[in-house]
Enzyme design. Structure first.
Site, short mmCIF file in Angstrom:
data_model
loop_
_atom_site.label_atom_id
_atom_site.label_comp_id
_atom_site.label_asym_id
_atom_site.label_seq_id
_atom_site.Cartn_x
_atom_site.Cartn_y
_atom_site.Cartn_z
N TYR A 83 9.15 0.27 -0.26
CA TYR A 83 8.57 0.73 -1.54
C TYR A 83 9.30 0.07 -2.71
O TYR A 83 8.68 -0.41 -3.66
CB TYR A 83 8.69 2.26 -1.60
CG TYR A 83 8.07 2.92 -2.80
CD1 TYR A 83 6.70 3.24 -2.83
CD2 TYR A 83 8.84 3.29 -3.90
CE1 TYR A 83 6.15 3.89 -3.92
CE2 TYR A 83 8.28 3.93 -5.01
CZ TYR A 83 6.94 4.23 -5.00
OH TYR A 83 6.38 4.87 -6.09
N SER A 91 7.29 1.77 -10.92
CA SER A 91 8.10 2.96 -10.63
C SER A 91 9.51 2.69 -11.14
O SER A 91 9.90 1.52 -11.36
CB SER A 91 8.15 3.16 -9.12
OG SER A 91 9.13 4.11 -8.75
P1 NAD Z 1 -1.11 10.30 -5.13
O1 NAD Z 1 -0.75 10.38 -3.68
O2 NAD Z 1 -1.32 11.56 -5.89
O3 NAD Z 1 -2.43 9.39 -5.31
C1 NAD Z 1 -2.55 8.20 -4.61
C2 NAD Z 1 -3.88 7.55 -4.89
O4 NAD Z 1 -3.90 6.33 -4.15
C3 NAD Z 1 -5.10 8.35 -4.46
O5 NAD Z 1 -6.11 8.23 -5.41
C4 NAD Z 1 -5.54 7.68 -3.18
O6 NAD Z 1 -6.96 7.65 -2.98
C5 NAD Z 1 -5.07 6.26 -3.38
N1 NAD Z 1 -4.82 5.64 -2.10
C6 NAD Z 1 -3.94 6.04 -1.13
N2 NAD Z 1 -4.09 5.24 -0.04
C7 NAD Z 1 -5.07 4.36 -0.34
C8 NAD Z 1 -5.70 3.31 0.37
N3 NAD Z 1 -5.37 3.02 1.64
N4 NAD Z 1 -6.67 2.61 -0.24
C9 NAD Z 1 -7.04 2.92 -1.49
N5 NAD Z 1 -6.49 3.88 -2.23
C10 NAD Z 1 -5.52 4.60 -1.64
O7 NAD Z 1 0.03 9.41 -5.78
P2 NAD Z 1 0.74 9.40 -7.22
O8 NAD Z 1 2.03 10.08 -7.10
O9 NAD Z 1 -0.20 9.79 -8.29
O10 NAD Z 1 1.08 7.83 -7.33
C11 NAD Z 1 0.30 6.92 -8.07
C12 NAD Z 1 1.12 5.67 -8.32
O11 NAD Z 1 2.27 6.01 -9.08
C13 NAD Z 1 1.63 5.00 -7.05
O12 NAD Z 1 1.57 3.60 -7.19
C14 NAD Z 1 3.08 5.46 -6.98
O13 NAD Z 1 3.88 4.55 -6.26
C15 NAD Z 1 3.43 5.51 -8.45
N6 NAD Z 1 4.56 6.36 -8.78
C16 NAD Z 1 4.53 7.69 -8.48
C17 NAD Z 1 5.64 8.47 -8.81
C18 NAD Z 1 5.69 9.93 -8.52
O14 NAD Z 1 6.75 10.53 -8.65
N7 NAD Z 1 4.59 10.58 -8.14
C19 NAD Z 1 6.75 7.88 -9.42
C20 NAD Z 1 6.73 6.53 -9.70
C21 NAD Z 1 5.63 5.78 -9.38
#
Ligand code: NAD
Length: 263
Positions: free
Chosen positions: A158, A145
């Site tokens: 985080y 991130s």
């Molecule tokens: P999201 O909430 O859309 O998806 C999260 C995924 O993680 C889902 O597939 C869910 O099944 C899985 N998950 C959640 N809890 C879990 C658990 N206990 N065990 C197994 N799997 C689990 O999230 P996203 O926004 O697509 O984020 C994906 C990654 O990208 C994360 O690591 C997040 O930190 C990172 N990220 C997101 C953003 C953003 O703005 N959305 C920015 C930077 C980094």
């Protein structure tokens, strides 16, 4: 990319939603055999599999594991290897967020963030790397991130976890560099996924403003473009890193953050 007849086997953690699902779809379109993963039961993941698999030559297969449970986390990559023989491309994407001052943060919530992002990445890498080394080829992509490079208030667990994911990325890259394996961290800024939609609702409530105002004045205040990063931008980078043309890109962080970390 190496000229194999067999499809590349790709495990993407947390691929039932958001960024992981977008990468799964891109990899399916590229002809990879994708192992999708989520915490949801198989019937709840069916829609995500249908979305990812729409243009797939090889239908994606679902693996369910709760990554906050150490035994399930340790078992995920071995289950994929048992079914497909190896993992060529590993995308550690699963992650959660909780926004709260550190002095109010419960240890269980802190630990959950660490387990789902960091501990799970250890487990998958630990299982997949020996076979990648044997094959002389591999790609490890950790979705960190902008918070792997910068901090924000009320997100210390985080931020700490994502900085650790960046450290893990660098260490693994050094240890695997002579085996045709690359390991990199993609560092997105804000992408509009369920993870961020919750923050929009929470910030609107906390600041007594509309969700549109919360997006512009709070969520995207630090993102110079004032635009969300698109899912396609992350997915395309995750695909690019799998190519032979990316063979010398290793141990680095790739920011896709609308200029956030230029500050
Ligand atoms: P999201 O909430 O859309 O998806 C999260 C995924 O993680 C889902 O597939 C869910 O099944 C899985 N998950 C959640 N809890 C879990 C658990 N206990 N065990 C197994 N799997 C689990 O999230 P996203 O926004 O697509 O984020 C994906 C990654 O990208 C994360 O690591 C997040 O930190 C990172 N990220 C997101 C953003 C953003 O703005 N959305 C920015 C930077 C980094």
């Amino acid at each position: 990319m190496a000229d194999h007849q067999e499809p590349k086997i790709a495990l993407i953690t947390g691929s039932t939603s958001g960024i992981g699902l977008a990468i799964a779809k891109r990899y399916c379109e590229a002809g990879f055999q994708v192992a999708m993963h989520g915490v949801e039961a198989a019937d709840e993941a069916a829609q995500a599999l249908a979305i990812a698999g729409k243009e797939a030559k090889h239908a994606p297969v679902y693996f369910q594991a709760d990554l906050s449970d150490n035994a399930q986390s340790a078992g995920l990559a071995p289950a994929v290897i048992q079914q497909f023989g190896r993992i060529d491309i590993l995308v550690n994407n699963a992650g959660i967020q909780k926004v709260q001052p550190i002095d109010q943060f419960e240890y269980a919530d802190f630990n959950r963030i660490v387990q789902i992002s960091l501990d799970s990445s250890y487990h998958t890498i630990h299982a997949a790397l020996p076979l990648m080394k044997k094959a002389g080829w591999g790609r490890i992509i950790n979705i960190a991130s902008a918070h792997g490079l910068r901090a924000s208030v009320n997100k210390a667990p985080y931020v700490a976890t994502k900085h650790a994911v960046v450290g893990l990325t660098k260490g693994v890259a050094l240890e695997s560099a002579e085996y045709g394996i690359t390991c990199n961290a993609i560092c997105p800024g804000f992408v509009l996924t369920p993870l961020v939609e919750k923050q929009v609702r929470d910030q609107a409530k906390a600041h007594g403003m509309s969700e549109d105002e919360a997006i512009r004045n709070v969520i995207l205040a630090g993102q110079p473009t004032k635009q969300f990063v698109g899912l396609d931008e992350i997915a395309e980078m995750a695909f690019y890193l799998c190519g032979d043309w990316a063979r010398s890109i290793t141990g680095t962080t790739i920011s896709i953050d609308g200029g956030w970390t230029a500050k």
